[in-house]
Design a protein around this motif. Structure first.
Motif, PDB file in Angstrom:
ATOM      1  N   ILE A 106      25.953  34.447  46.708  1.00  0.00           N
ATOM      2  CA  ILE A 106      27.179  35.229  46.615  1.00  0.00           C
ATOM      3  C   ILE A 106      27.717  35.093  45.197  1.00  0.00           C
ATOM      4  O   ILE A 106      27.994  33.987  44.734  1.00  0.00           O
ATOM      5  CB  ILE A 106      28.233  34.755  47.632  1.00  0.00           C
ATOM      6  CG1 ILE A 106      27.700  34.938  49.048  1.00  0.00           C
ATOM      7  CG2 ILE A 106      29.535  35.506  47.453  1.00  0.00           C
ATOM      8  CD1 ILE A 106      28.596  34.363  50.112  1.00  0.00           C
ATOM      9  N   ASP A 107      27.829  36.206  44.519  1.00  0.00           N
ATOM     10  CA  ASP A 107      28.432  36.244  43.189  1.00  0.00           C
ATOM     11  C   ASP A 107      29.718  37.061  43.280  1.00  0.00           C
ATOM     12  O   ASP A 107      29.767  38.080  43.975  1.00  0.00           O
ATOM     13  CB  ASP A 107      27.494  36.920  42.176  1.00  0.00           C
ATOM     14  CG  ASP A 107      26.297  36.054  41.862  1.00  0.00           C
ATOM     15  OD1 ASP A 107      26.433  34.824  41.931  1.00  0.00           O
ATOM     16  OD2 ASP A 107      25.227  36.616  41.533  1.00  0.00           O
ATOM     17  N   HIS A 108      30.718  36.625  42.569  1.00  0.00           N
ATOM     18  CA  HIS A 108      31.949  37.400  42.530  1.00  0.00           C
ATOM     19  C   HIS A 108      32.531  37.342  41.131  1.00  0.00           C
ATOM     20  O   HIS A 108      32.271  36.434  40.360  1.00  0.00           O
ATOM     21  CB  HIS A 108      32.958  36.884  43.564  1.00  0.00           C
ATOM     22  CG  HIS A 108      33.435  35.495  43.296  1.00  0.00           C
ATOM     23  ND1 HIS A 108      32.710  34.390  43.640  1.00  0.00           N
ATOM     24  CD2 HIS A 108      34.557  35.038  42.697  1.00  0.00           C
ATOM     25  CE1 HIS A 108      33.364  33.311  43.277  1.00  0.00           C
ATOM     26  NE2 HIS A 108      34.495  33.667  42.685  1.00  0.00           N
ATOM     27  N   GLU A 109      33.293  38.342  40.840  1.00  0.00           N
ATOM     28  CA  GLU A 109      33.921  38.446  39.543  1.00  0.00           C
ATOM     29  C   GLU A 109      35.346  38.930  39.759  1.00  0.00           C
ATOM     30  O   GLU A 109      35.582  39.880  40.510  1.00  0.00           O
ATOM     31  CB  GLU A 109      33.153  39.445  38.674  1.00  0.00           C
ATOM     32  CG  GLU A 109      33.687  39.589  37.275  1.00  0.00           C
ATOM     33  CD  GLU A 109      32.832  40.538  36.451  1.00  0.00           C
ATOM     34  OE1 GLU A 109      33.428  41.234  35.628  1.00  0.00           O
ATOM     35  OE2 GLU A 109      31.616  40.580  36.644  1.00  0.00           O
ATOM     36  N   ILE A 110      36.298  38.261  39.125  1.00  0.00           N
ATOM     37  CA  ILE A 110      37.692  38.632  39.272  1.00  0.00           C
ATOM     38  C   ILE A 110      38.192  39.140  37.923  1.00  0.00           C
ATOM     39  O   ILE A 110      38.106  38.435  36.915  1.00  0.00           O
ATOM     40  CB  ILE A 110      38.551  37.430  39.733  1.00  0.00           C
ATOM     41  CG1 ILE A 110      38.047  36.933  41.083  1.00  0.00           C
ATOM     42  CG2 ILE A 110      40.019  37.806  39.804  1.00  0.00           C
ATOM     43  CD1 ILE A 110      38.690  35.651  41.531  1.00  0.00           C
ATOM     44  N   ASN A 111      38.672  40.360  37.914  1.00  0.00           N
ATOM     45  CA  ASN A 111      39.224  40.962  36.702  1.00  0.00           C
ATOM     46  C   ASN A 111      40.728  41.084  36.856  1.00  0.00           C
ATOM     47  O   ASN A 111      41.210  41.646  37.832  1.00  0.00           O
ATOM     48  CB  ASN A 111      38.626  42.345  36.450  1.00  0.00           C
ATOM     49  CG  ASN A 111      37.141  42.275  36.172  1.00  0.00           C
ATOM     50  OD1 ASN A 111      36.684  41.358  35.515  1.00  0.00           O
ATOM     51  ND2 ASN A 111      36.401  43.239  36.673  1.00  0.00           N
ATOM     52  N   ILE A 112      41.461  40.561  35.872  1.00  0.00           N
ATOM     53  CA  ILE A 112      42.915  40.646  35.904  1.00  0.00           C
ATOM     54  C   ILE A 112      43.365  41.392  34.655  1.00  0.00           C
ATOM     55  O   ILE A 112      43.033  41.014  33.530  1.00  0.00           O
ATOM     56  CB  ILE A 112      43.562  39.242  35.933  1.00  0.00           C
ATOM     57  CG1 ILE A 112      43.099  38.482  37.171  1.00  0.00           C
ATOM     58  CG2 ILE A 112      45.068  39.347  35.877  1.00  0.00           C
ATOM     59  CD1 ILE A 112      43.580  37.057  37.204  1.00  0.00           C
ATOM     60  N   LYS A 113      44.131  42.459  34.870  1.00  0.00           N
ATOM     61  CA  LYS A 113      44.690  43.216  33.759  1.00  0.00           C
ATOM     62  C   LYS A 113      46.189  42.937  33.719  1.00  0.00           C
ATOM     63  O   LYS A 113      46.883  43.083  34.717  1.00  0.00           O
ATOM     64  CB  LYS A 113      44.442  44.707  33.940  1.00  0.00           C
ATOM     65  CG  LYS A 113      42.981  45.077  33.869  1.00  0.00           C
ATOM     66  CD  LYS A 113      42.786  46.563  33.998  1.00  0.00           C
ATOM     67  CE  LYS A 113      41.310  46.910  33.937  1.00  0.00           C
ATOM     68  NZ  LYS A 113      41.075  48.341  34.061  1.00  0.00           N
TER      69      LYS A 113
END
Length: 61
Positions: free
Chosen positions: A39-46
């Motif tokens: 399981i790979d995840h990526e969190i992008n916060i703008k």
């Protein structure tokens, strides 16, 4: 007439003797289920520039 009755009886006994059988049997070896997954995840916060300045000044990050 009697000949037809005897023929029907003989044919029905032959068909009953040839009926297929179904056997339900447990396997001799245990069932192995191999579950390999990643399981790979990526969190992008703008963040808005003004909000970013407030966060930087307060030292929250």
């Amino acid at each position: 007439m009697i000949r037809n009755v005897i023929a029907v009886i003989v044919m029905s006994s032959i068909l009953i003797g040839c009926s297929p059988t179904v056997k339900v049997q447990a396997p001799s070896e245990p069932i192995n289920i191999n579950l390999n997954f990643k399981i790979d995840h990526e969190i992008n916060i703008k963040v808005d520039k003004a909000l970013d300045n407030i966060i930087n000044k307060s030292g929250l990050y």
